[in-house]
Write an enzyme that holds these catalytic residues in place. Structure first.
Site, PDB file in Angstrom:
ATOM      1  CD  GLU A 166      -2.501   1.216   2.585  1.00  0.00           C
ATOM      2  OE1 GLU A 166      -2.916  -0.203   3.049  1.00  0.00           O
ATOM      3  OE2 GLU A 166      -2.934   2.144   3.301  1.00  0.00           O
ATOM      4  CD  GLU A 171      -3.553   7.386   5.169  1.00  0.00           C
ATOM      5  OE1 GLU A 171      -4.547   6.855   5.691  1.00  0.00           O
ATOM      6  OE2 GLU A 171      -2.509   6.988   5.498  1.00  0.00           O
TER       7      GLU A 171
END
Length: 285
Positions: A166, A171
């Site tokens: 990932e 974020e």
């Protein structure tokens, strides 16, 4: 945006359901409530780079999401997409406005959830191995708000997570003055366990809600570098054998979560609707 490994098979079922362009039982809500004030200022990245070619982009100029490139993921996943998130994902919370993708998080009851939002993926439609990726976006704000622009390994259906790898390009977790900080992280499997390595950067003034910023990675066979407005803030050496996931192809995920293990739940200070606004995504190789 992390997964828990035990939700793998239920998540696959959710993805299969999401392959259509409708969400039966979801609200059809494309009226005035979806109109959002698009920032008029912020950083803009170059349209070309020396020794690189633009191999794919979405400038979001169409009247609706291009379903040749993107798929909606619908519902709550398992255990709130592995993170105890509180929203129900629909296709109705995605809209196009003035050449921008707008993902809207609403305080809205649907199928047992108190919030709705959207999550879109390019899995099985567009995936990439290496290159420079630029995403120009303006972020939402507020306690419990969790926007993410990220990637999963294209072999996810076969090996699951975290073995697929990932790459979190960006974020942000809202509330408590955290809207001036963004995070870049990788997750992978090491000796059967999830491993991760992340960094963060904080603006000298203002927040990522105020105007557009460009979130980038530079990715090759030996490293991944994270940049905001072309300024590097984090890097990982991916040459060790246990990080071989990052020498494979990955697909995009754009989503706006509400609540979850990391940001916590919304509270009385959180206002809705909230918007993740993406001007473009570009891949150069």
């Amino acid at each position: 945006m992390r997964f828990s490994k035990e939700i793998f098979f239920l998540l696959l079922l959710s993805i299969m359901v999401a392959c259509g362009d409708s969400d039966e039982g979801g609200p059809v809500d494309n009226g005035p409530d979806d109109s959002v004030s698009i920032p008029t200022s912020g950083y803009t990245s170059p349209t070309s780079y020396a020794n690189r070619t633009l191999v794919w982009s979405d400038e979001f100029e169409s009247s609706s999401l291009n379903l040749s490139d993107w798929t909606y993921e619908i519902g709550t996943g398992s255990n709130g997409w592995g993170n105890n998130e509180l929203q129900y994902y629909t296709n109705s919370n995605t809209s196009m406005q003035d050449g921008h993708l707008v993902i809207t998080a609403k305080e809205q009851s649907l199928n047992g959830s108190n919030y709705t939002s959207s999550r879109i993926v390019t899995m099985n439609k567009q995936d990439f191995r290496y290159g420079r990726i630029d995403i120009r976006a303006a972020l939402p704000e507020g306690q419990g708000i969790w926007p993410a622009l990220w990637m999963l390994g294209s072999n996810f259906n076969t090996v699951g997570w975290p073995a697929s790898g990932e790459i979190d390009i960006m974020e942000m977790i809202g509330g408590s003055g955290r809207e001036s900080t963004v995070h870049g992280t990788v997750h992978w499997e090491n000796d059967g366990q999830r491993a991760q390595f992340g960094g963060e950067t904080t603006l000298s003034s203002g927040t990522f809600h105020d105007q557009f910023h460009v979130f980038s990675i530079e990715w090759d066979a030996s490293q991944i570098r994270w940049l905001v407005n072309d300024q590097q803030y984090h890097v990982i050496d991916t040459t060790p054998a246990q990080l071989s996931e990052f020498r494979n192809s990955f697909f995009f995920i754009f989503n706006l979560a509400v609540g979850g293990n990391w940001p916590g739940s919304p509270n009385s200070s959180t206002t809705f609707p909230q918007y993740l606004i993406v001007d473009y995504v570009r891949v150069f190789q």
